[in-house]
Write an enzyme that holds these catalytic residues in place. Structure first.
Site, PDB file in Angstrom:
ATOM      1  N   ASP A 354      -1.106  24.237  53.618  1.00  0.00           N
ATOM      2  CA  ASP A 354      -2.474  23.671  54.141  1.00  0.00           C
ATOM      3  C   ASP A 354      -2.589  22.378  54.276  1.00  0.00           C
ATOM      4  O   ASP A 354      -3.559  22.104  55.199  1.00  0.00           O
ATOM      5  CB  ASP A 354      -3.159  24.172  52.821  1.00  0.00           C
ATOM      6  N   TYR A 442      -8.841  31.227  51.071  1.00  0.00           N
ATOM      7  CA  TYR A 442      -8.832  30.338  49.814  1.00  0.00           C
ATOM      8  C   TYR A 442      -9.755  29.204  49.556  1.00  0.00           C
ATOM      9  O   TYR A 442      -9.775  28.339  50.797  1.00  0.00           O
ATOM     10  CB  TYR A 442      -7.458  30.176  49.635  1.00  0.00           C
TER      11      TYR A 442
END
Length: 712
Positions: A354, A442
């Site tokens: 990420d 998320y």
């Protein structure tokens, strides 16, 4: 078939909606904005002043680039290469090119500010350029093509453009119609590509996965399973479509998460609002926008496009002399690795990086006062560069606040002596620097928490929603022996796919200075007591080992082979002769169980150990490498550490990976409770005694009068 023009308009609108939700784009003085930046409104603090970013100047060598500097870099780049003026060159990252560490350490407030440079990663003509811009001279001092595997961090323009490409395909549009989904309800996202061999080498590719928004905002719970699209990012064209046929779309009922539209009965008593009051105001202060001073701590904090938030030059005051002593030069999350455990088509490539693939800064939404951060918080904006080099602002990206949750930092009552009435207690008040980022489904919350006893606690909390998989089954009894290997059934037609989270931190520890630090491995070894010498049969003995080279510091944690790990300065001794140090205290943790030759693990090789120590090298910042998108694992922490360089009595960097396995359950649906993992950096013979003795207790007379009782 009719041309789905409405769908395209909807996706275009949806993309712009996401852009506006993520970035604070601004267009004129009437809106309170100037030069593409925002004048921050005061939130949650009576003492915080408005900030006009267009007027900001750097005050510290590590201050991030200002709006003026970003605009200047853009002008310099346009003069350097016509690609920047025409739009054919895209800026994927722009940040301060930090000065040499030795110069920053020697710099003192009041000295002339060190030279300012910008580090730019740009992409055009199929090549990645790493460019250094000297802001003082107004020229490009280096422009180097990076020829390692991988591509630069994605821009949100990349993501949004790719999400619209499938609509150009007649085959894709027919697949959507076959599933009975309206184009007006279609929401497509872009799981990253990973790296799985030669088919995808030589071009930037991305996957596209689609969902339906019909009946809910929580589209992550309604995947169009079985339909997978691969897109060429540079040409913006479909490479491949895989359609396994319609799989039942999970229901929308019960998935909505917005508070204002909940219609289910709530079977719990209401909790009254809670607030920590500070009648004298917060105890910390922020100087020049980034320098934080609280209790016995001073540190620099800033927003960062890739890492989200960086803590630098953390110093703590000596409890005996008042001397400021260095603890850590720089700390930040270097990479997040999230591999999913489904080898099937459409899922096998899901192994996200990420920080290096999208960045934790651009996806950091404004923090919500009173819910993300308590009253009396101080907010800091992030200032970044857009793909065309214009400055943008992430408002209220970081908050600072004091935390008191009724915890005790130390106490003792004396009962052994007659006529003794000794009851001593100290409240545990800490300072927290927080940021939160929303990377797809998320959300990650990062806390750096400072205590008056010299401890630093780093916590990462995961929240948001699961990435789920559609299935034909709506009850475990229907599965029989066909239980899905990917994960458990958590709702009708919904599989919660098993996955891991690993967050690797770069911790440049400088215990009493940048040089002369070492890693000491403190081993707890079981010893047998000789027969007849004592009623005891065994005990633990401490043995210390100094790590000489990097391979000595490649550490896998084990409950049954326990160690403590100290970073010490052998040249700074306590009055009884112990070297000053800090130790890393792991919390609950998990290790990657993937094979080392599995492509996701090759790229995520920095999770092969939980602890690493390397010699300081300013080019070794990111555990997965500088260019991580579609990288092949040739520039990772594992590669650097295998060089086995000397780390004894040197300027060293500690790397720590915290992680957890996630086997979803029904309580993770339709939203997940926040789950946290942490580690601590704790003084070990750093102070002559416990600094907590200097902290004061609370007294009723110092606090506001509140209603102290609950109903019986």
């Amino acid at each position: 078939m009719a041309e789905p023009s409405f769908a395209r308009l909807f996706l275009l609108f949806f993309s712009f909606l996401l852009i506006f939700a993520t970035y604070s784009w601004v267009f004129g003085p009437d809106s309170g904005f100037l030069f593409g930046t925002r004048v921050r409104k005061t939130l949650g603090s009576n003492r915080q002043v408005h900030v006009d970013h267009s007027l900001e100047k750097p005050h510290h060598p590590l201050d991030p680039l200002t709006v003026r500097e970003i605009n200047r870099v853009r002008t310099i780049l346009s003069n350097h290469d016509p690609g920047f003026g025409s739009g054919s060159a895209t800026i994927h990252s722009m940040a301060l090119d930090e000065p040499e560490k030795s110069r920053v350490v020697q710099w003192k407030k009041g000295n002339k500010l060190l030279s300012r440079r910008a580090a730019v990663v740009a992409y055009w003509g199929g090549q990645t350029h790493e460019i250094t811009v000297d802001l003082d001279s107004g020229r490009v001092v280096s422009d180097v093509i990076n020829r390692t595997s991988g591509y630069p961090i994605l821009t949100l323009n990349d993501v949004f453009a790719a999400s619209q490409v499938p609509l150009k395909s007649l085959e894709f549009n027919r697949s959507i119609e076959a599933r009975g989904v309206k184009f007006s309800d279609l929401a497509c996202i872009t799981p990253f590509a990973g790296w799985f061999g030669s088919e995808e080498e030589g071009r930037r590719v991305i996957r596209v996965q689609c969902f339906t928004l019909q009946g809910t905002t929580n589209y992550f719970m309604r995947p169009l399973e079985g339909l997978y699209v691969t897109v060429d990012l540079d040409k913006l064209e479909v490479i491949k479509i895989i359609d396994k046929g319609p799989i039942p779309i999970p229901k929308a009922s019960g998935t909505e998460y917005r508070f204002g539209v909940q219609n289910k009965p709530v079977h719990m008593d209401r909790i009254n609002p809670i607030s920590m009051e500070q009648p004298d105001g917060p105890s910390f202060r922020v100087e020049d926008g980034h320098l934080v001073k609280w209790a016995n701590w001073v540190f620099h904090v800033k927003a960062d496009q890739r890492a989200g938030m960086i803590i630098s030059q953390a110093t703590v005051r000596d409890s005996e002399t008042g001397e400021p002593r260095s603890v850590m030069y720089k700390g930040f999350p270097s990479e997040l690795f999230v591999p999913y455990m489904d080898p099937e088509e459409g899922w096998y490539y899901k192994g996200y990086m990420d920080a290096g693939e999208l960045g934790l800064g651009p996806t950091a939404m404004p923090l919500v006062p009173l819910n993300d951060c308590p009253r009396n918080s101080y907010y800091i904006d992030g200032v970044f560069a857009s793909p065309d080099g214009k400055p943008i602002v992430q408002p209220n990206m970081i908050c600072l606040f004091e935390r008191y949750a009724g915890d005790i930092s130390w106490r003792h009552s004396e009962i052994l002596f007659a006529n003794a009435d000794i009851r001593e207690s100290r409240p545990k008040v800490t300072l927290v620097a927080r940021m939160a980022t929303s990377v797809g489904n998320y959300d990650y919350i990062f806390d750096w928490e400072f205590q008056t006893d010299g401890l630093i606690r780093v916590t990462v909390a995961a929240s948001g929603m699961l990435m789920v998989k559609g299935t034909p089954y709506d009850n475990v009894d229907d599965l029989g022996d066909r239980e899905d290997d990917a994960g458990p059934l958590i709702s009708e037609n919904v599989i919660g796919v098993v996955h891991d989270h690993f967050i690797t931190f770069h911790l440049d520890m400088d215990i009493d200075g940048p040089m002369n630090n070492s890693l000491v491995k403190v081993h707890l070894e079981k010893q047998r007591v000789p027969t007849g010498k004592s009623p005891r049969k065994s005990y633990l003995k401490v043995k210390k080992y100094i790590a000489k080279t990097e391979k000595d510091a490649q550490i896998k944690l084990s409950l049954y082979d326990p160690y403590e790990f100290h970073i010490v300065n052998p040249n700074r001794k306590s009055r009884v002769g112990n070297p000053a140090g800090y130790r890393i205290v792991p919390g609950g943790n998990a290790a990657s169980l993937l094979d080392h030759d599995d492509p996701p693990q090759i790229r995520g090789a920095f999770t092969n150990n939980q602890i690493w120590v390397t010699p300081y090298n300013r080019s070794e910042q990111y555990a997965g490498g500088v260019l991580i998108y579609q990288s092949q694992g040739d520039d990772t922490l594992q590669v650097w550490s295998d060089r086995d360089r000397s780390i004894e009595n040197k300027d060293i960097v500690l790397w720590y990976t915290l992680g957890f396995h996630h086997v979803p359950c029904q309580e993770d649906y339709p939203v997940m409770p926040t789950v946290a993992a942490s580690f601590e950096l704790k003084p070990a013979n750093f102070f002559e005694s416990n600094p907590i003795l200097g902290s004061a207790p609370f007294f009723e007379k110092d606090l506001p009068v509140c209603r102290p009782f609950a109903s019986s």
